[in-house]
Design an enzyme around this catalytic site. Structure first.
Site, PDB file in Angstrom:
ATOM      1  N   ASP A 107       0.864  -1.164   0.000  1.00  0.00           N
ATOM      2  CA  ASP A 107       0.000   0.000   0.000  1.00  0.00           C
ATOM      3  C   ASP A 107       0.911   1.227   0.000  1.00  0.00           C
ATOM      4  OD1 ASP A 107      -2.323   1.694   0.535  1.00  0.00           O
ATOM      5  OD2 ASP A 107      -1.573   1.780   2.593  1.00  0.00           O
ATOM      6  N   ASP A 109      -0.169   5.115   1.026  1.00  0.00           N
ATOM      7  CA  ASP A 109      -0.360   6.092   2.096  1.00  0.00           C
ATOM      8  C   ASP A 109      -0.194   5.445   3.467  1.00  0.00           C
ATOM      9  OD1 ASP A 109      -2.674   8.556   0.806  1.00  0.00           O
ATOM     10  OD2 ASP A 109      -1.224   7.308  -0.246  1.00  0.00           O
ATOM     11  N   GLU A 116      -0.784  10.665   4.476  1.00  0.00           N
ATOM     12  CA  GLU A 116      -2.022  10.365   3.763  1.00  0.00           C
ATOM     13  C   GLU A 116      -2.206  11.486   2.745  1.00  0.00           C
ATOM     14  OE1 GLU A 116      -4.311   7.906   3.867  1.00  0.00           O
ATOM     15  OE2 GLU A 116      -3.290   6.738   5.439  1.00  0.00           O
ATOM     16  N   ARG A 152     -14.348  12.614  -0.150  1.00  0.00           N
ATOM     17  CA  ARG A 152     -13.118  13.351   0.129  1.00  0.00           C
ATOM     18  C   ARG A 152     -12.606  14.082  -1.110  1.00  0.00           C
ATOM     19  NH1 ARG A 152      -9.514   8.755   2.607  1.00  0.00           N
ATOM     20  NH2 ARG A 152     -10.934   7.464   1.360  1.00  0.00           N
ATOM     21  N   SER A 195      -2.482   1.688  -4.629  1.00  0.00           N
ATOM     22  CA  SER A 195      -2.927   2.736  -3.719  1.00  0.00           C
ATOM     23  C   SER A 195      -4.372   3.140  -3.949  1.00  0.00           C
ATOM     24  CB  SER A 195      -2.031   3.975  -3.910  1.00  0.00           C
ATOM     25  OG  SER A 195      -2.483   5.046  -3.114  1.00  0.00           O
ATOM     26  N   GLY A 196      -5.068   3.388  -2.839  1.00  0.00           N
ATOM     27  CA  GLY A 196      -6.382   4.014  -2.912  1.00  0.00           C
ATOM     28  C   GLY A 196      -6.250   5.514  -3.070  1.00  0.00           C
ATOM     29  N   LYS A 240      -7.280  -3.922  -5.201  1.00  0.00           N
ATOM     30  CA  LYS A 240      -5.954  -4.208  -4.661  1.00  0.00           C
ATOM     31  C   LYS A 240      -5.665  -5.706  -4.700  1.00  0.00           C
ATOM     32  CE  LYS A 240      -5.132  -0.208  -1.699  1.00  0.00           C
ATOM     33  NZ  LYS A 240      -4.606   0.256  -0.409  1.00  0.00           N
ATOM     34  N   ASP A 263      -1.833  -0.985   5.805  1.00  0.00           N
ATOM     35  CA  ASP A 263      -2.078  -0.427   7.144  1.00  0.00           C
ATOM     36  C   ASP A 263      -3.552  -0.244   7.479  1.00  0.00           C
ATOM     37  OD1 ASP A 263      -2.270   1.950   5.331  1.00  0.00           O
ATOM     38  OD2 ASP A 263      -2.576   2.979   7.241  1.00  0.00           O
ATOM     39  N   ASN A 266      -8.884  -1.181   3.935  1.00  0.00           N
ATOM     40  CA  ASN A 266      -8.971  -1.394   2.493  1.00  0.00           C
ATOM     41  C   ASN A 266      -7.829  -2.267   1.961  1.00  0.00           C
ATOM     42  OD1 ASN A 266      -7.089   0.712   2.927  1.00  0.00           O
ATOM     43  ND2 ASN A 266      -7.372   1.473   0.846  1.00  0.00           N
TER      44      ASN A 266
END
Length: 322
Positions: A107, A109, A116, A152, A195-196, A240, A263, A266
């Protein structure tokens, strides 16, 4: 320092491990089975040094095949005696240790990097506090990831696209990331990031680090301004996992030889689906799904916990912990 010999890998890391306690623990491991090798290494985190000790061992005096439960119990007892603010203990059973080439997928962030990204971008829109709360809830698994992402990103509408460069300049790679990537690359093993977050931020970082490939969401930009929307596919929990499986097949690496690090909630599908799933300074929603839980912010501990050699600050036999 070299890779650990065959056997179950046990690790304990703390800011101030007690040498006498470590020697006693090593002796107890040896009494109950066979310790093939033991060593100690210091990792430098941003908050100070962390000393890690690891053993390659087999325990015969146990109810499970590799003595995993007994090893975990002995490590937990030692951690409790240390009484440190944070103690990392991990056990990777001999039968679960990857054999042959390994693939690493991370991942981004709060894993590959310290920040983040969406929270940093939101700061330019004056919505940092609001967005940070949503991010925290999403990472705990309390909100649907896709819906929270849309909410967001909407706060970014109207920002000039120059904020993307400014945000990239503010990023810092997590301590040990470059060394771990080097560990994989010098063996010609593949390293991926998924990554999201956002492609515009990840792409230059992936190029700098020499990653094999990467994937992330794409922020829509029209006439030099963010629209508050994304374009293309959404990289969430399912994506992912899918990328991990695709890259595993593409690289010819069996899934059981994939080390996946994340972490947040997700990352749970990816971490659970990998041969070795790692929760890195993670939320409880991910910790309960992972094989290994790392509580200190140094990525070198991931390589150390799976038995690989990795660049560190100081190395010594386990009995020489200061």
């Amino acid at each position: 320092m070299t890779d650990l010999p065959s056997g179950t890998v046990a690790m304990l890391a703390a800011e101030e491990p007690d040498g006498a306690l470590i020697r006693s623990l090593t002796a107890e491991f040896d009494r109950r089975g066979s310790v093939h090798h033991a060593e100690s290494t210091e990792f430098q985190t941003r908050s100070g040094p962390v000393r890690a000790v690891r053993w390659s061992l087999e325990l015969g005096d146990s109810d499970d095949t590799f003595g995993t439960q007994l090893i975990s119990s002995l490590l937990d007892d030692a951690a409790e005696k240390l009484g440190s603010r944070a103690v990392t203990t991990t056990v990777l059973p001999s039968g679960q240790r990857p054999k042959g080439d390994m693939m690493l997928i991370m991942d981004v962030d709060s894993t590959l990097i310290d920040q983040e990204v969406i929270d940093l971008l939101a700061g330019f829109a004056g919505a940092a506090e609001e967005v940070a709360k949503v991010t925290e809830s999403a990472m705990r698994g309390e909100l649907d990831f896709t819906q929270s992402l849309y909410a967001r990103v909407e706060t970014l509408a109207g920002l000039r696209d120059t904020v993307l460069h400014e945000t990239s300049a503010a990023l810092t790679a997590t301590a040990g990331v470059r060394e771990v990537i080097s560990t994989w690359q010098r063996r010609h093993w593949p390293v991926y990031a998924v990554s999201g977050g956002f492609r515009q931020i990840l792409e230059p970082l992936a190029t700098e680090l020499g990653l094999t490939d990467f994937d992330a969401n794409t922020l829509e930009v029209v006439d030099g301004r963010l629209t508050g929307q994304t374009v293309g596919h959404i990289v969430g929990p399912e994506a992912k996992l899918q990328r991990m499986l695709e890259w595993s097949q593409r690289s010819g690496t069996p899934v059981q030889n994939v080390v996946a690090v994340g972490d947040g909630a997700n990352d749970a599908d990816m971490v659970k689906g990998a041969g070795v799933g790692v929760a890195f300074c993670a939320k409880p929603a991910l910790v309960e799904r992972a094989d290994l839980v790392i509580s200190h912010r140094h990525m070198g501990l991931v390589a150390y916990a799976v038995g690989l050699d990795v660049e560190a600050t100081k190395s010594a036999p386990a009995g020489m912990v200061e």
